[in-house]
Design an enzyme around this catalytic site. Structure first.
Site, PDB file in Angstrom:
ATOM      1  CB  CYS A 303      -0.950  -0.005   1.193  1.00  0.00           C
ATOM      2  SG  CYS A 303      -0.166   0.217   2.792  1.00  0.00           S
ATOM      3  CB  CYS A 462      45.388   7.088  14.132  1.00  0.00           C
ATOM      4  SG  CYS A 462      44.899   6.493  12.499  1.00  0.00           S
TER       5      CYS A 462
END
Length: 506
Positions: A303, A462
């Site tokens: 739907c 890092c």
């Protein structure tokens, strides 16, 4: 099974009539006889056999008329097909007549169609087939239904006949068995049109292996169906199976899906008259069939409300929407979403798809803030060359959306009468929007990739950064990394960033 039941009922009715006739005969010849032959139906049969027999006779008569009408319609169809092929062949013959000969004798060319000529038997036809088995929902029940789609085309791929039928006993079928059933329906349809030269197209590789004899089916039922294909094949003078891509079978796939949809809808009375209802497989609500969305490619149906929520969630998570059916990865096309999405969301979807299709290093945006259209460098260059021959040397680009010129190097509206160096000398200060971005970047310690110019924020980890474009650099100073090694002496990490990142993952 219905035929067997009907045959049994008719046989019982005949025996019943014979006993009644025998009883009547005895009562006539022996009126005073103490022999009283009466017929009492079994206690478990509480219905009128005579009425049943009359209904069966009426039904047989109707079926006979329907069969005769169907055969007559098929004869007309075959005749029209033969006439059409004859006309096409004659038209091609006329097209190949030399111009001088046509000028001299064109008025005398005449070749009327003879209805006894069977042109279709000498022509090659393409038969596309698809069989589907799917689990669907009808109100509170889950049902397994199947459908067959068949399309017959001539040598030039003009549609001759299309057919969609439901598959009886689909709950006991596999996808391969449904595919073989589709082949049987396709060959029967071709033979009913007196077609003798057929190229068959299937998109299921296992079905292709079965009908070519390269693989033997393991199931006895499937083997019986494959043998039926072989028998039908022998009635053809030419038969060539071919494995086709799914994209080339979309129209026949839709026919099979339509046959399935016809089995899971039911009629209802609405304010506008009669309509059809269908159950959505997501919310399980009974929905008007006109308010059901069909996913292009797989043709699964949901739907509008459920599809709207599904697509919007995908957009919020920066993902491309696909079919909600489990195991189905068919992408939801942008054009079809216009039926239930806001136009702004459709535009967002279009931009997302375009962003995903353009490499990061190739992306370029219009310099005018009110436009900011996304383009690829090659696309905008090709578009600009249509109005400016020296576009590549000058750096000028014409936006494909707003059609205004901008500089691809300076990222500003095009400076017609000066070079990029002169423009930067006369305009040393960036625009207000760019100045605000630079201020925010400095405050947040963001870094800009020197290759694609995208701004990057380090949340944790890092200082070795790999940009989306593939360029590697140091987050601290911006120096390039080469062969996985830094070219600067900056520290590779800061301990609080590493610890913070680890705790967040835990």
């Amino acid at each position: 099974m219905e035929a067997k039941t009907l045959d049994s009922d008719l046989d019982f009715a005949f025996q019943l009539q014979m006993q009644e006739a025998f009883s009547a005969s005895l009562s006539v010849h022996h009126p005073s006889s103490s022999l009283d032959v009466t017929l009492s139906p079994p206690s478990d049969m509480g219905f009128d056999y005579v009425t049943l027999m009359l209904q069966d006779i009426e039904r047989f008569e109707m079926e006979r008329k329907d069969r005769e009408e169907s055969e007559e319609e098929m004869r007309r169809f075959r005749n029209d097909l033969n006439r059409s092929i004859y006309d096409q062949n004659f038209a091609r013959y006329i097209m190949n007549v030399p111009e001088q000969e046509w000028n001299n004798y064109g008025d005398n060319y005449e070749r009327p169609y003879d209805g006894n000529v069977v042109e279709a038997q000498n022509e090659g036809f393409r038969v596309y087939v698809k069989g589907l088995v799917s689990e669907e929902r009808i109100r509170e029940m889950k049902v397994t239904v199947g459908g067959v789609g068949v399309a017959i085309c001539d040598f030039w791929n003009n549609l001759v006949l299309e057919l969609r039928k439901k598959l009886d006993g689909a709950e006991f079928m596999t996808g391969e068995m449904a595919g073989v059933e589709a082949v049987i329906h396709g060959l029967n349809a071709a033979l009913s049109l007196d077609l003798k030269r057929v190229t068959l197209f299937v998109d299921d590789f296992l079905v292709y292996q079965f009908i070519t004899g390269r693989q033997q089916p393991g199931q006895s039922k499937l083997g019986t169906k494959v043998n039926e294909v072989s028998l039908l094949q022998k009635r053809l003078t030419y038969f060539q199976p071919s494995f086709a891509a799914r994209n080339d079978m979309s129209f026949v796939f839709k026919l099979a899906r339509d046959a399935i949809v016809s089995q899971i809808t039911w009629p209802v009375e609405t304010s506008n008259g009669k309509g059809l209802k269908e159950t959505c497989m997501i919310c399980f609500e009974d929905t008007d069939a006109t308010q059901m969305f069909t996913v292009d490619g797989c043709f699964h149906r949901y739907c509008f409300s459920c599809m709207k929520q599904h697509v919007e969630v995908k957009l919020l998570n920066a993902m491309v929407a696909s079919c909600p059916r489990e195991g189905c990865n068919t992408e939801v096309t942008i054009d079809s979403c216009g039926k239930f999405l806001d136009p702004k969301l459709v535009e967002i979807m279009s931009n997302r798809k375009k962003e995903a299709s353009i490499a990061v290093s190739e992306k370029v945006y219009c310099a005018f803030p009110r436009c900011s259209a996304l383009m690829s460098k090659s696309e905008v260059l090709q578009y600009t060359r249509t109005v400016m021959l020296v576009a590549e040397q000058s750096g000028a680009r014409k936006c494909v959306k707003c059609h205004r010129f901008f500089c691809i190097y300076c990222k500003v509206p095009w400076h017609f009468d000066m070079t990029c160096i002169d423009y930067k000398r006369l305009n040393p200060h960036p625009a207000s929007e760019e100045a605000m971005l630079n201020t925010l970047a400095t405050k947040k310690r963001w870094r800009e990739c020197i290759k694609c110019k995208h701004v990057i924020e380090l949340a944790g980890g890092c200082y070795h950064i790999t940009c989306r474009c593939g360029f590697e650099f140091c987050y601290t100073c911006g120096a390039e990394w080469r062969n996985k090694k830094p070219t600067c002496s900056c520290p590779i990490w800061d301990e609080p960033n590493i610890i913070h990142n680890r705790q967040r993952r835990q």
